[in-house]
Motif scaffolding. Structure first.
Motif, PDB file in Angstrom:
ATOM      1  N   GLU A 139     -36.916 -14.023 -24.133  1.00 36.10           N
ATOM      2  CA  GLU A 139     -36.221 -15.075 -23.505  1.00 36.10           C
ATOM      3  C   GLU A 139     -36.996 -16.180 -23.300  1.00 36.10           C
ATOM      4  OE1 GLU A 139     -32.808 -15.037 -22.357  1.00 36.10           O
ATOM      5  OE2 GLU A 139     -32.724 -13.422 -23.661  1.00 36.10           O
ATOM      6  N   ASN A 140     -38.183 -16.024 -23.098  1.00 37.35           N
ATOM      7  CA  ASN A 140     -39.227 -17.433 -22.930  1.00 37.35           C
ATOM      8  C   ASN A 140     -39.234 -18.123 -24.306  1.00 37.35           C
ATOM      9  OD1 ASN A 140     -39.839 -17.153 -20.338  1.00 37.35           O
ATOM     10  ND2 ASN A 140     -41.500 -15.592 -20.558  1.00 37.35           N
ATOM     11  N   LYS A 141     -39.409 -17.329 -25.405  1.00 40.54           N
ATOM     12  CA  LYS A 141     -39.269 -17.941 -26.959  1.00 40.54           C
ATOM     13  C   LYS A 141     -38.088 -18.612 -26.976  1.00 40.54           C
ATOM     14  CE  LYS A 141     -43.159 -16.425 -28.465  1.00 40.54           C
ATOM     15  NZ  LYS A 141     -44.019 -17.238 -29.016  1.00 40.54           N
ATOM     16  N   VAL A 142     -36.808 -18.249 -26.327  1.00 39.97           N
ATOM     17  CA  VAL A 142     -35.549 -18.965 -26.543  1.00 39.97           C
ATOM     18  C   VAL A 142     -35.755 -20.229 -25.594  1.00 39.97           C
ATOM     19  CG1 VAL A 142     -33.168 -18.999 -25.814  1.00 39.97           C
ATOM     20  CG2 VAL A 142     -34.293 -16.858 -26.662  1.00 39.97           C
ATOM     21  N   LYS A 143     -36.027 -20.115 -24.415  1.00 37.98           N
ATOM     22  CA  LYS A 143     -36.210 -21.362 -23.633  1.00 37.98           C
ATOM     23  C   LYS A 143     -37.424 -22.369 -24.325  1.00 37.98           C
ATOM     24  CE  LYS A 143     -35.919 -19.106 -19.131  1.00 37.98           C
ATOM     25  NZ  LYS A 143     -36.626 -18.622 -17.745  1.00 37.98           N
ATOM     26  N   GLN A 144     -38.141 -21.968 -24.872  1.00 38.95           N
ATOM     27  CA  GLN A 144     -39.047 -22.920 -25.499  1.00 38.95           C
ATOM     28  C   GLN A 144     -38.567 -23.502 -26.903  1.00 38.95           C
ATOM     29  OE1 GLN A 144     -42.755 -20.592 -26.386  1.00 38.95           O
ATOM     30  NE2 GLN A 144     -42.950 -20.283 -24.140  1.00 38.95           N
ATOM     31  N   GLY A 145     -37.318 -22.888 -27.298  1.00 41.68           N
ATOM     32  CA  GLY A 145     -36.656 -23.342 -28.633  1.00 41.68           C
ATOM     33  C   GLY A 145     -37.186 -22.887 -29.833  1.00 41.68           C
ATOM     34  N   ALA A 182     -36.695 -19.244 -30.374  1.00 43.41           N
ATOM     35  CA  ALA A 182     -36.268 -18.324 -30.753  1.00 43.41           C
ATOM     36  C   ALA A 182     -34.470 -18.338 -30.459  1.00 43.41           C
ATOM     37  CB  ALA A 182     -36.589 -16.799 -29.977  1.00 43.41           C
ATOM     38  N   THR A 183     -33.719 -17.628 -30.936  1.00 44.21           N
ATOM     39  CA  THR A 183     -32.461 -17.470 -30.777  1.00 44.21           C
ATOM     40  C   THR A 183     -31.950 -16.033 -30.747  1.00 44.21           C
ATOM     41  OG1 THR A 183     -32.219 -19.576 -31.962  1.00 44.21           O
ATOM     42  CG2 THR A 183     -30.069 -18.239 -31.489  1.00 44.21           C
ATOM     43  N   LEU A 184     -31.134 -15.708 -29.457  1.00 41.20           N
ATOM     44  CA  LEU A 184     -30.340 -14.369 -29.647  1.00 41.20           C
ATOM     45  C   LEU A 184     -28.962 -14.430 -30.689  1.00 41.20           C
ATOM     46  CD1 LEU A 184     -30.113 -11.748 -28.284  1.00 41.20           C
ATOM     47  CD2 LEU A 184     -28.473 -12.908 -26.493  1.00 41.20           C
ATOM     48  N   ILE A 185     -29.329 -13.531 -31.823  1.00 37.99           N
ATOM     49  CA  ILE A 185     -28.167 -13.631 -32.660  1.00 37.99           C
ATOM     50  C   ILE A 185     -27.429 -12.218 -32.377  1.00 37.99           C
ATOM     51  CG2 ILE A 185     -29.607 -14.818 -34.332  1.00 37.99           C
ATOM     52  CD1 ILE A 185     -30.260 -12.444 -35.841  1.00 37.99           C
ATOM     53  N   ALA A 186     -27.774 -11.164 -31.659  1.00 39.40           N
ATOM     54  CA  ALA A 186     -26.914 -10.293 -31.561  1.00 39.40           C
ATOM     55  C   ALA A 186     -27.104  -9.321 -30.167  1.00 39.40           C
ATOM     56  CB  ALA A 186     -26.856  -9.187 -32.389  1.00 39.40           C
ATOM     57  N   ALA A 187     -26.224  -8.869 -29.723  1.00 40.17           N
ATOM     58  CA  ALA A 187     -26.250  -8.060 -28.337  1.00 40.17           C
ATOM     59  C   ALA A 187     -25.346  -6.690 -28.614  1.00 40.17           C
ATOM     60  CB  ALA A 187     -25.885  -8.718 -27.077  1.00 40.17           C
ATOM     61  N   VAL A 188     -25.686  -5.559 -29.229  1.00 41.81           N
ATOM     62  CA  VAL A 188     -24.962  -4.477 -29.601  1.00 41.81           C
ATOM     63  C   VAL A 188     -24.861  -3.668 -28.613  1.00 41.81           C
ATOM     64  CG1 VAL A 188     -24.817  -2.680 -31.611  1.00 41.81           C
ATOM     65  CG2 VAL A 188     -25.497  -4.991 -31.913  1.00 41.81           C
ATOM     66  N   LYS A 189     -23.649  -3.172 -28.498  1.00 45.16           N
ATOM     67  CA  LYS A 189     -23.272  -2.112 -27.467  1.00 45.16           C
ATOM     68  C   LYS A 189     -23.402  -2.579 -25.942  1.00 45.16           C
ATOM     69  CE  LYS A 189     -23.980   1.842 -30.551  1.00 45.16           C
ATOM     70  NZ  LYS A 189     -22.655   2.114 -30.964  1.00 45.16           N
ATOM     71  N   TYR A 190     -23.037  -3.894 -25.925  1.00 47.16           N
ATOM     72  CA  TYR A 190     -23.105  -4.494 -24.654  1.00 47.16           C
ATOM     73  C   TYR A 190     -21.721  -4.760 -24.292  1.00 47.16           C
ATOM     74  CZ  TYR A 190     -28.132  -5.322 -23.757  1.00 47.16           C
ATOM     75  OH  TYR A 190     -29.476  -5.254 -23.447  1.00 47.16           O
ATOM     76  N   PHE A 191     -21.228  -5.046 -23.160  1.00 44.27           N
ATOM     77  CA  PHE A 191     -19.816  -5.200 -22.494  1.00 44.27           C
ATOM     78  C   PHE A 191     -19.504  -6.673 -22.604  1.00 44.27           C
ATOM     79  CE2 PHE A 191     -21.675  -1.347 -20.431  1.00 44.27           C
ATOM     80  CZ  PHE A 191     -21.104  -0.334 -21.296  1.00 44.27           C
ATOM     81  N   LYS A 192     -20.320  -7.563 -23.125  1.00 44.47           N
ATOM     82  CA  LYS A 192     -19.748  -8.949 -23.308  1.00 44.47           C
ATOM     83  C   LYS A 192     -20.401  -9.489 -24.506  1.00 44.47           C
ATOM     84  CE  LYS A 192     -20.146 -10.003 -18.257  1.00 44.47           C
ATOM     85  NZ  LYS A 192     -21.139 -10.867 -17.040  1.00 44.47           N
ATOM     86  N   ASP A 193     -19.810 -10.615 -25.056  1.00 44.87           N
ATOM     87  CA  ASP A 193     -20.405 -11.368 -26.246  1.00 44.87           C
ATOM     88  C   ASP A 193     -21.858 -11.737 -25.803  1.00 44.87           C
ATOM     89  OD1 ASP A 193     -17.983 -10.794 -27.389  1.00 44.87           O
ATOM     90  OD2 ASP A 193     -17.406 -12.715 -27.105  1.00 44.87           O
ATOM     91  N   LEU A 228     -30.678  -5.588 -28.340  1.00 44.15           N
ATOM     92  CA  LEU A 228     -30.694  -7.115 -28.734  1.00 44.15           C
ATOM     93  C   LEU A 228     -31.646  -7.740 -29.792  1.00 44.15           C
ATOM     94  CD1 LEU A 228     -31.408  -7.810 -24.858  1.00 44.15           C
ATOM     95  CD2 LEU A 228     -29.207  -8.154 -25.958  1.00 44.15           C
ATOM     96  N   VAL A 229     -31.073  -8.478 -30.426  1.00 42.46           N
ATOM     97  CA  VAL A 229     -31.787  -9.114 -31.731  1.00 42.46           C
ATOM     98  C   VAL A 229     -32.134 -10.703 -31.475  1.00 42.46           C
ATOM     99  CG1 VAL A 229     -31.665  -9.292 -34.253  1.00 42.46           C
ATOM    100  CG2 VAL A 229     -30.602  -7.225 -33.188  1.00 42.46           C
ATOM    101  N   TYR A 230     -33.180 -10.911 -31.617  1.00 42.06           N
ATOM    102  CA  TYR A 230     -33.786 -12.345 -31.655  1.00 42.06           C
ATOM    103  C   TYR A 230     -34.265 -12.791 -32.773  1.00 42.06           C
ATOM    104  CZ  TYR A 230     -33.319 -11.640 -26.467  1.00 42.06           C
ATOM    105  OH  TYR A 230     -33.014 -11.437 -25.249  1.00 42.06           O
ATOM    106  N   ARG A 231     -33.955 -13.834 -33.380  1.00 48.84           N
ATOM    107  CA  ARG A 231     -34.616 -14.572 -34.551  1.00 48.84           C
ATOM    108  C   ARG A 231     -35.532 -15.590 -34.233  1.00 48.84           C
ATOM    109  NH1 ARG A 231     -31.223 -16.429 -39.821  1.00 48.84           N
ATOM    110  NH2 ARG A 231     -32.982 -17.145 -40.885  1.00 48.84           N
ATOM    111  N   HIS A 232     -36.574 -15.335 -34.518  1.00 48.17           N
ATOM    112  CA  HIS A 232     -38.016 -16.152 -34.054  1.00 48.17           C
ATOM    113  C   HIS A 232     -38.424 -17.027 -35.343  1.00 48.17           C
ATOM    114  CE1 HIS A 232     -39.640 -13.815 -30.506  1.00 48.17           C
ATOM    115  NE2 HIS A 232     -38.547 -13.321 -30.843  1.00 48.17           N
TER     116      HIS A 232
END
Length: 404
Positions: free
Chosen positions: A19-25, A27-38, A102-106
């Protein structure tokens, strides 16, 4: 594709990292599998609690966190949809197909890669075994995925050329702010070169007048796994004040580097045979140390020979500048170890005041070609002559013993 599995007991730590990588621009969250929201609608707590709820089903488990990275060579830029298909097949293959993840693209390294965060605790509290997971199921699954998706195989990544270009040059102490200069060089070296130890890293950093330092072996910093970075002056001496690894962007601490070392063992492997062939071609004829280094430099290989006060080589490191791969001589084979090269390479001639040259024995090596040839033969057969002298001495003693 290279897969790296890291297990632990802090789901929030693994999640925070990404998540810190996402905040720094980066990384991007590209999938959340078997979660109850998109994925786009998930809050930090949504992401965390889905995993901690499962982890709480087994309070006795010491390990409940699994953090996986899948690494691809430069040039293999896959779409998010394709990456998610690969992740699904990979997790199914290693026994995590029913787990939420969760899948993050770095985008923070010199090669494309993704991070996966999940837990090894199932809904019924059963623990998915991680014993030899990387060596067994992961390897089999990785090879199957490479074939299915036509990916570059881990052992064939020599075909890929680094596409990362950075305008970096050696640091001159006093001409740039120390921390900024070290950060810039480290950022380039860490994501570009493939090294597997601190000495190998320093072989690369030395080109830019920087050194990673663990401290003396009896120091508190060494015992605690600390690391600092120095700028070196033109003589290779430490200059100014060191910068702690923990305050540098990206935190290139010893712990972080050790994780990179493990990954680089696989990433540099495809370039080993090519470097050996270069060395074999150069060592077919007698060379001085300087000529040896110059010949390698023409082939795009930087050779660092570490010598003691007596001039004996005690360490050698090769940097393949084309493929950005770093190897100790002994890693390539006994023939390229420090001891072997020290014995094989000829001593440098010494220039006298008269303009003539002599070698370390004091004999002239200029003028007559025969003199130079004799000198080379003296060097090549010195050991044999010593053995012969010892044998003759032994025979004389034996004869004296018989006369008694």
């Amino acid at each position: 594709m290279v897969a790296k599995i890291k297990s632990g007991k802090s789901l929030i730590g693994a999640l925070n990292y990404n998540e810190n990588k996402v905040k720094q621009g980066k990384a991007t969250l590209i999938a959340a599998v078997k979660y109850f929201k998109d994925a786009k609608d998930l809050s930090f707590n949504d992401k965390l609690f889905r995993l901690t709820d499962l982890a709480s089903m087994n309070q006795r488990a010491k390990t409940n966190t699994v953090h996986i990275s899948l690494n691809f060579p430069n040039g293999e830029n896959l779409a998010d949809e394709k990456l998610n298909e690969i992740v699904k097949d990979y997790l199914t293959g290693v026994g995590f197909g029913t787990q939420p993840y969760l899948v993050y693209r770095h985008e923070d390294a010199g090669h494309p890669h993704i991070h996966i965060v999940t837990t090894n605790i199932k809904r019924d509290g059963e623990r998915i075994s991680l014993h030899y997971l990387g060596q067994n199921e992961s390897e089999k699954t990785r090879k199957a995925i490479e074939i299915k998706y036509g990916l570059v195989k881990a052992d064939e990544q020599t075909k890929q050329k680094p596409n990362l270009k950075a305008d970096v040059s050696a640091v001159e102490y006093g001409k740039a702010e120390t921390r900024r200069a070290i950060t810039n060089i480290l950022g380039y070296v860490l994501r570009t070169y493939k090294f597997t130890s601190v000495p190998e890293l320093n072989a690369v950093l030395g080109q830019y007048n920087i050194q990673a330092d663990r401290g003396s072996k009896d120091s508190r910093m060494y015992a605690r796994g600390g690391l600092v970075y120095w700028i070196l002056d033109k003589h290779g001496n430490k200059a100014g004040v060191p910068v702690k690894a923990s305050v540098i962007y990206g935190k290139p601490t010893l712990k972080t580097l050790e994780e990179k070392f493990k990954l680089n063992v696989a990433l540099r492997k495809p370039f080993k045979d090519g470097l050996i062939k270069v060395l074999e071609g150069i060592l077919i004829k007698p060379l001085t140390r300087r000529d040896f280094q110059n010949a390698l430099r023409e082939k795009g290989v930087h050779c660092i020979l570490r010598q003691n006060d007596e001039g004996r080589i005690y360490g050698v490191t090769f940097i393949d500048q084309k493929n950005k791969a770093v190897f100790n001589g002994s890693d390539l084979g006994k023939a390229y170890s420090a001891n072997q090269l020290s014995a094989q390479l000829l001593p440098e001639p010494i220039k006298k005041a008269t303009g003539q040259y002599q070698n370390n024995s004091g004999r002239d090596t200029s003028g007559q070609v025969s003199n130079a040839s004799d000198e080379i033969l003296d060097i090549l057969f010195a050991a044999e002559r010593e053995d012969l002298a010892a044998l003759n001495k032994f025979k004389k003693k034996k004869r004296r013993g018989l006369n008694l």
